[in-house]
Design a protein around this motif. Sequence first.
Motif, short mmCIF file in Angstrom:
data_model
loop_
_atom_site.label_atom_id
_atom_site.label_comp_id
_atom_site.label_asym_id
_atom_site.label_seq_id
_atom_site.Cartn_x
_atom_site.Cartn_y
_atom_site.Cartn_z
N ILE A 1 41.85 33.62 50.25
CA ILE A 1 40.64 32.86 50.56
C ILE A 1 40.11 32.30 49.25
O ILE A 1 39.92 33.03 48.28
CB ILE A 1 39.58 33.74 51.25
N VAL A 2 39.89 30.99 49.22
CA VAL A 2 39.38 30.35 48.01
C VAL A 2 37.88 30.61 47.94
O VAL A 2 37.13 30.27 48.85
CB VAL A 2 39.68 28.83 48.02
N LYS A 3 37.45 31.23 46.83
CA LYS A 3 36.02 31.55 46.62
C LYS A 3 35.39 30.51 45.70
O LYS A 3 36.08 29.75 45.02
CB LYS A 3 35.91 32.95 46.00
N GLU A 4 34.07 30.50 45.70
CA GLU A 4 33.32 29.59 44.84
C GLU A 4 33.73 29.75 43.37
O GLU A 4 33.85 28.78 42.64
CB GLU A 4 31.81 29.86 45.01
N SER A 5 33.98 30.97 42.96
CA SER A 5 34.34 31.23 41.56
C SER A 5 35.74 30.70 41.21
O SER A 5 36.07 30.60 40.03
CB SER A 5 34.27 32.73 41.27
N GLN B 1 41.36 28.92 38.60
CA GLN B 1 42.21 30.08 38.38
C GLN B 1 43.33 30.07 39.41
O GLN B 1 43.28 29.36 40.39
CB GLN B 1 41.45 31.39 38.53
N SER B 2 44.30 30.89 39.16
CA SER B 2 45.45 30.98 40.07
C SER B 2 45.01 31.53 41.43
O SER B 2 44.30 32.53 41.51
CB SER B 2 46.51 31.90 39.45
N VAL B 3 45.43 30.84 42.50
CA VAL B 3 45.14 31.28 43.86
C VAL B 3 46.48 31.36 44.60
O VAL B 3 47.23 30.40 44.65
CB VAL B 3 44.21 30.28 44.59
N ASN B 4 46.78 32.52 45.13
CA ASN B 4 48.04 32.71 45.86
C ASN B 4 47.93 32.18 47.28
O ASN B 4 46.85 32.11 47.85
CB ASN B 4 48.40 34.20 45.90
#
Length: 67
Positions: free
Chosen positions: A41-45, A34-37
């Motif tokens: 913080i990058v999560k497992e999901s 998914q989009s991460v800005n």
Amino acid sequence: MAVLAAALIAAGGAGGFLTWQKTGERTPVLAVAQSVNAGDIVKESDLTDTSVSLDPALKPFPAGERN
């Protein structure tokens, strides 16, 4: 001449097969699902496993290094 022609055809076939085999090789890596800005913080999901053909210009994380 016939022997030389047969040897060249066999060498071309073998080279083509080896090239095809190498380009078909896939490596499991991590991908962002998914989009991460920037700054998030990058999560497992946010992550998923996928298989790609490796490019020397890429520096992927192997799927085994998920932690």
